[in-house]
Scaffold this motif. Structure first.
Motif, mmCIF file in Angstrom:
data_model
loop_
_atom_site.group_PDB
_atom_site.id
_atom_site.type_symbol
_atom_site.label_atom_id
_atom_site.label_comp_id
_atom_site.label_asym_id
_atom_site.label_seq_id
_atom_site.Cartn_x
_atom_site.Cartn_y
_atom_site.Cartn_z
ATOM 1 N N ALA A 159 69.348 68.666 50.845
ATOM 2 C CA ALA A 159 68.363 67.624 51.092
ATOM 3 C C ALA A 159 68.772 66.764 52.284
ATOM 4 O O ALA A 159 67.957 66.389 53.107
ATOM 5 C CB ALA A 159 68.205 66.759 49.847
ATOM 6 N N GLN A 160 70.060 66.470 52.377
ATOM 7 C CA GLN A 160 70.545 65.656 53.479
ATOM 8 C C GLN A 160 70.413 66.380 54.818
ATOM 9 O O GLN A 160 70.345 65.751 55.847
ATOM 10 C CB GLN A 160 72.014 65.284 53.230
ATOM 11 N N ALA A 161 70.366 67.707 54.760
ATOM 12 C CA ALA A 161 70.280 68.480 55.997
ATOM 13 C C ALA A 161 68.860 68.528 56.558
ATOM 14 O O ALA A 161 68.638 69.023 57.636
ATOM 15 C CB ALA A 161 70.787 69.905 55.769
ATOM 16 N N GLN A 162 67.882 68.012 55.771
ATOM 17 C CA GLN A 162 66.500 68.004 56.227
ATOM 18 C C GLN A 162 66.235 66.750 57.054
ATOM 19 O O GLN A 162 66.004 65.680 56.526
ATOM 20 C CB GLN A 162 65.562 68.048 55.017
ATOM 21 N N VAL A 163 66.264 66.899 58.349
ATOM 22 C CA VAL A 163 66.004 65.774 59.241
ATOM 23 C C VAL A 163 64.557 65.839 59.712
ATOM 24 O O VAL A 163 64.075 66.903 60.100
ATOM 25 C CB VAL A 163 66.945 65.809 60.458
ATOM 26 N N SER A 164 63.867 64.713 59.664
ATOM 27 C CA SER A 164 62.496 64.663 60.171
ATOM 28 C C SER A 164 62.478 63.836 61.455
ATOM 29 O O SER A 164 63.081 62.759 61.505
ATOM 30 C CB SER A 164 61.552 64.048 59.130
ATOM 31 N N VAL A 165 61.814 64.358 62.461
ATOM 32 C CA VAL A 165 61.755 63.688 63.764
ATOM 33 C C VAL A 165 60.300 63.503 64.172
ATOM 34 O O VAL A 165 59.564 64.478 64.355
ATOM 35 C CB VAL A 165 62.499 64.495 64.845
ATOM 36 N N MET A 166 59.886 62.254 64.309
ATOM 37 C CA MET A 166 58.537 61.950 64.775
ATOM 38 C C MET A 166 58.507 61.977 66.304
ATOM 39 O O MET A 166 59.304 61.312 66.968
ATOM 40 C CB MET A 166 58.114 60.561 64.272
ATOM 41 N N LEU A 167 57.602 62.781 66.841
ATOM 42 C CA LEU A 167 57.366 62.847 68.280
ATOM 43 C C LEU A 167 55.977 62.241 68.488
ATOM 44 O O LEU A 167 54.969 62.929 68.285
ATOM 45 C CB LEU A 167 57.410 64.297 68.763
ATOM 46 N N PRO A 168 55.884 60.957 68.860
ATOM 47 C CA PRO A 168 54.586 60.274 68.881
ATOM 48 C C PRO A 168 53.747 60.592 70.122
ATOM 49 O O PRO A 168 53.225 59.696 70.798
ATOM 50 C CB PRO A 168 54.987 58.801 68.824
ATOM 51 N N ALA A 169 53.627 61.878 70.422
ATOM 52 C CA ALA A 169 52.874 62.339 71.582
ATOM 53 C C ALA A 169 52.450 63.771 71.332
ATOM 54 O O ALA A 169 52.929 64.424 70.406
ATOM 55 C CB ALA A 169 53.733 62.250 72.848
ATOM 56 N N ASN A 170 51.558 64.260 72.174
ATOM 57 C CA ASN A 170 51.124 65.649 72.061
ATOM 58 C C ASN A 170 52.241 66.594 72.492
ATOM 59 O O ASN A 170 53.127 66.204 73.264
ATOM 60 C CB ASN A 170 49.883 65.883 72.929
ATOM 61 N N PRO A 171 52.212 67.840 72.028
ATOM 62 C CA PRO A 171 53.227 68.813 72.454
ATOM 63 C C PRO A 171 53.220 69.003 73.975
ATOM 64 O O PRO A 171 52.173 68.928 74.613
ATOM 65 C CB PRO A 171 52.790 70.102 71.742
ATOM 66 N N GLY A 172 54.415 69.218 74.519
ATOM 67 C CA GLY A 172 54.532 69.545 75.927
ATOM 68 C C GLY A 172 54.865 68.401 76.855
ATOM 69 O O GLY A 172 55.171 68.606 78.022
ATOM 70 N N GLY A 173 54.824 67.176 76.359
ATOM 71 C CA GLY A 173 55.125 66.022 77.201
ATOM 72 C C GLY A 173 56.592 65.652 77.193
ATOM 73 O O GLY A 173 57.435 66.348 76.620
ATOM 74 N N GLY A 174 56.905 64.511 77.806
ATOM 75 C CA GLY A 174 58.285 64.074 77.940
ATOM 76 C C GLY A 174 58.963 63.730 76.630
ATOM 77 O O GLY A 174 60.131 64.061 76.408
ATOM 78 N N TRP A 175 58.236 63.050 75.739
ATOM 79 C CA TRP A 175 58.835 62.700 74.439
ATOM 80 C C TRP A 175 59.069 63.950 73.605
ATOM 81 O O TRP A 175 60.091 64.074 72.934
ATOM 82 C CB TRP A 175 57.934 61.731 73.677
ATOM 83 N N ASP A 176 58.113 64.852 73.644
ATOM 84 C CA ASP A 176 58.233 66.106 72.903
ATOM 85 C C ASP A 176 59.468 66.872 73.378
ATOM 86 O O ASP A 176 60.284 67.334 72.573
ATOM 87 C CB ASP A 176 56.972 66.943 73.116
ATOM 88 N N ALA A 177 59.618 66.978 74.700
ATOM 89 C CA ALA A 177 60.765 67.696 75.264
ATOM 90 C C ALA A 177 62.074 66.989 74.945
ATOM 91 O O ALA A 177 63.081 67.635 74.621
ATOM 92 C CB ALA A 177 60.602 67.844 76.774
#
Length: 318
Positions: free
Chosen positions: A21-39
């Motif tokens: 359970a601890q190994a499940q990391v969730s990461v919010m990328l508050p942008a569409n795929p392919g942009g700078g935050w996503d990358a």
């Protein structure tokens, strides 16, 4: 005896499940795929895996819109107290919170790491009559409304950079025809098909298209010419006092347990020193801009004050 063995077995299974359970990391990328935050998010964890810093499961979620405030509002609400919930965000978010009257409160999150800085470039179509930044500014002065310029969210660093350029050139900021785009790819498409006279974004989003000869980069918002891009003049060289960077970093969930916060700060500090991450920076054209934990938190506070002052001075916010 059998009962004791059974209890011990169940304890082992429970421990293994807890570890999983601890190994499940969730990461919010508050942008569409392919942009700078996503990358930034995806490549940071890929490099972390390659470097052996963290090799567990990572679940990414993309939720774009309004300069990252939609995704971060969801992250703030739904991930409160989660031990391994992280989000990517950056300078764009700071102004977007103000302009969108967003409920996002950056001070509530756990600051993990400031990772990168990417300087902005202004680009036009390859066959544009504007050969220099001075040419473009002359057109902007002549008829600001006719010069449609695309970039990121309203109030983001792209918008602010254009406003600072206009201020420096004596062009009324409220008359600018700035058109927010969903992502860097949309800005490039607008430049190429002619719906935009120019676009402003991070150099990594434009570099490939410039190398292909489809767009022409007129200037960059660095203090001095970039080492890897010596042919691109700075805004300052052209006579416009503009220097601004789009920084990106990582936030931990609201009320993230201290032990987990400390662990993620340490992991990202190791990532910053890793060869895998340095290779990513070089490939993407990003500058290392690392600040850990609470130091990053202090930077967010000062940057919030600075960016909101620029927005007010430029007439973009009240």
């Amino acid at each position: 005896m059998k009962v004791v063995k059974l209890v011990k077995s169940l304890a082992v299974v429970t421990a293994l499940c807890a570890g999983a359970a601890q190994a499940q990391v969730s990461v919010m990328l508050p942008a569409n795929p392919g942009g700078g935050w996503d990358a930034t998010g995806r490549q940071a964890f890929q490099a972390m895996n390659q470097a052996g810093i963290y090799k567990g499961t990572v679940n990414f979620s993309n939720k774009g819109g309004a300069g990252g405030t939609i995704g971060l509002a969801d992250f703030q609400r739904s991930q409160k107290g989660k031990p391994d919930a992280l989000a990517v965000f950056g300078a764009i978010t700071v102004g977007a919170i103000t302009l969108n009257s967003s409920p996002v409160d950056l001070s509530k999150f756990k600051p993990v790491a400031r990772l990168t800085a990417e300087y902005l470039v202004l680009a036009v179509k390859a066959d544009s009559p504007h050969k220099t930044l001075g040419d473009f500014v002359a057109a902007l002065k002549s008829d600001p409304g006719a010069a449609a310029v695309g970039g990121g969210s309203a109030g983001g660093v792209d918008h602010i950079a254009l406003a600072l350029l206009a201020q420096s050139a004596g062009v009324p900021v409220p008359k600018l025809n700035y058109i927010p785009q969903a992502g860097g790819a949309d800005t490039v498409i607008g430049i190429i098909n002619g719906t935009l006279k120019a676009g402003i974004s991070g150099i990594s989003e434009f570099q490939q298209f410039a190398q292909e000869g489809r767009i022409r980069i007129l200037g960059v918002t660095t203090a001095e010419r970039m080492k890897g891009q010596p042919d691109i003049p700075t805004f300052k060289e052209a006579g416009y006092d503009v220097e601004i960077a789009n920084w990106r970093g990582i936030l931990g969930s609201v009320d993230m347990p201290e032990a987990n916060h400390k662990e993620w700060v340490e992991r990202f500090a190791k990532l910053n020193e890793s060869e895998a991450w340095k290779a990513v920076l070089q490939k993407q054209g990003w500058d290392a801009y690392f600040l850990p934990g609470n130091e990053f938190g202090e930077f967010i506070q000062s940057e919030s004050s600075r960016i909101n002052k620029i927005l007010k001075d430029a007439g973009l916010a009240k």
